[in-house]
Design a protein around this motif. Structure first.
Motif, short mmCIF file in Angstrom:
data_model
loop_
_atom_site.label_atom_id
_atom_site.label_comp_id
_atom_site.label_asym_id
_atom_site.label_seq_id
_atom_site.Cartn_x
_atom_site.Cartn_y
_atom_site.Cartn_z
N ASP A 67 -7.78 -2.24 -23.28
CA ASP A 67 -8.99 -2.27 -22.89
C ASP A 67 -8.73 -0.74 -21.93
O ASP A 67 -8.22 -0.44 -21.36
CB ASP A 67 -8.86 -3.10 -22.30
N LEU A 68 -9.81 0.35 -22.83
CA LEU A 68 -9.99 1.75 -22.45
C LEU A 68 -10.47 1.68 -21.24
O LEU A 68 -10.36 3.09 -20.75
CB LEU A 68 -9.60 2.75 -23.76
N GLU A 69 -11.11 0.82 -21.15
CA GLU A 69 -12.30 0.41 -20.04
C GLU A 69 -12.00 0.40 -19.08
O GLU A 69 -12.54 0.49 -17.73
CB GLU A 69 -13.91 0.23 -20.59
N ALA A 70 -10.46 -0.59 -18.45
CA ALA A 70 -9.95 -1.12 -17.47
C ALA A 70 -9.88 0.08 -16.92
O ALA A 70 -9.33 1.02 -17.20
CB ALA A 70 -8.82 -2.27 -17.91
N THR A 71 -9.47 -0.20 -15.40
CA THR A 71 -9.62 0.70 -14.54
C THR A 71 -7.68 0.40 -13.60
O THR A 71 -7.71 -1.43 -13.80
CB THR A 71 -10.45 1.14 -13.29
N MET A 72 -7.61 1.20 -12.87
CA MET A 72 -5.47 0.49 -12.23
C MET A 72 -5.97 1.50 -10.98
O MET A 72 -6.39 2.13 -10.93
CB MET A 72 -4.80 0.15 -12.74
N GLU A 73 -6.11 -0.20 -9.55
CA GLU A 73 -6.03 0.48 -8.33
C GLU A 73 -4.45 1.92 -8.34
O GLU A 73 -3.63 0.81 -8.23
CB GLU A 73 -7.06 0.11 -7.36
N LEU A 74 -4.39 2.62 -7.58
CA LEU A 74 -2.89 3.18 -7.22
C LEU A 74 -3.01 2.92 -5.88
O LEU A 74 -3.86 3.92 -5.06
CB LEU A 74 -2.37 4.59 -8.16
N PRO A 75 -1.81 2.91 -5.19
CA PRO A 75 -2.42 2.91 -3.91
C PRO A 75 -2.31 4.29 -3.24
O PRO A 75 -1.41 5.63 -4.19
CB PRO A 75 -0.82 2.29 -2.92
N PRO A 76 -2.35 4.43 -2.30
CA PRO A 76 -1.79 6.51 -1.88
C PRO A 76 -0.79 6.43 -1.50
O PRO A 76 0.05 5.83 -0.77
CB PRO A 76 -3.23 5.51 -0.02
N PRO A 77 -0.47 7.32 -1.48
CA PRO A 77 0.70 7.78 -1.92
C PRO A 77 1.57 7.58 -0.16
O PRO A 77 0.85 8.24 0.71
CB PRO A 77 1.22 9.05 -1.55
N GLN A 78 2.77 7.27 -0.28
CA GLN A 78 3.65 6.95 1.69
C GLN A 78 3.98 8.34 2.03
O GLN A 78 4.87 8.93 1.20
CB GLN A 78 4.17 5.84 1.59
N ARG A 79 3.51 8.77 2.99
CA ARG A 79 4.70 9.76 3.57
C ARG A 79 5.53 9.48 4.77
O ARG A 79 5.97 8.73 4.89
CB ARG A 79 3.66 10.88 4.97
N ALA A 80 7.07 9.99 3.99
CA ALA A 80 8.56 9.85 4.68
C ALA A 80 7.88 10.65 6.47
O ALA A 80 7.42 11.97 6.86
CB ALA A 80 9.49 10.86 4.18
N VAL A 81 8.51 10.16 6.93
CA VAL A 81 8.65 10.45 9.00
C VAL A 81 9.51 10.63 9.07
O VAL A 81 9.61 11.82 9.99
CB VAL A 81 7.78 8.74 9.73
N GLY A 82 10.99 9.93 9.04
CA GLY A 82 12.29 10.13 9.47
C GLY A 82 13.18 10.14 7.76
O GLY A 82 12.54 9.78 7.14
N ARG A 83 14.60 11.22 8.43
CA ARG A 83 15.34 10.57 7.54
C ARG A 83 15.71 9.31 7.42
O ARG A 83 16.04 9.01 8.43
CB ARG A 83 16.25 11.30 7.37
N VAL A 84 16.25 8.50 5.77
CA VAL A 84 16.95 7.40 5.71
C VAL A 84 18.29 8.08 5.14
O VAL A 84 17.94 8.47 4.44
CB VAL A 84 16.36 5.78 5.74
N THR A 85 19.42 7.09 5.49
CA THR A 85 20.62 7.62 5.30
C THR A 85 20.49 6.09 3.92
O THR A 85 20.31 4.91 4.10
CB THR A 85 22.25 7.17 5.95
N ILE A 86 20.76 6.19 2.56
CA ILE A 86 21.17 4.88 1.71
C ILE A 86 22.01 5.18 1.70
O ILE A 86 22.93 5.95 0.66
CB ILE A 86 19.83 5.56 0.85
N ARG A 87 22.68 3.32 1.92
CA ARG A 87 23.81 3.15 1.30
C ARG A 87 23.83 2.50 -0.01
O ARG A 87 22.68 1.62 -0.71
CB ARG A 87 24.20 2.24 2.23
N TYR A 88 25.11 2.57 -1.31
CA TYR A 88 25.10 1.94 -2.85
C TYR A 88 26.29 0.80 -2.51
O TYR A 88 27.21 0.58 -1.39
CB TYR A 88 25.27 3.04 -3.39
#
Length: 56
Positions: free
Chosen positions: A35-56
């Motif tokens: 459906d070319l007429e269908a629309t989709m809402e995108l959430p507003p971009p989230q801003r990073a507040v601080g640094r986070v360490t990602i553990r695998y």
């Protein structure tokens, strides 16, 4: 114009219309069902507040 000539011209025009319709239906069926007429809402971009360490 003679009747025969008119009849042949009319048959030719009908044939052209039928070919156009067949081409239009074939092109329509080949397209994905979206459906070319269908629309989709995108959430507003989230801003990073601080640094986070990602553990695998």
């Amino acid at each position: 114009m003679t009747k025969r000539h008119q009849r042949l011209r009319m048959q030719h025009r009908i044939r052209l219309v039928l070919e156009e319709r067949r081409a239009a239906f074939a092109a329509r069926d080949a397209e994905p069902a979206v459906d070319l007429e269908a629309t989709m809402e995108l959430p507003p971009p989230q801003r990073a507040v601080g640094r986070v360490t990602i553990r695998y």
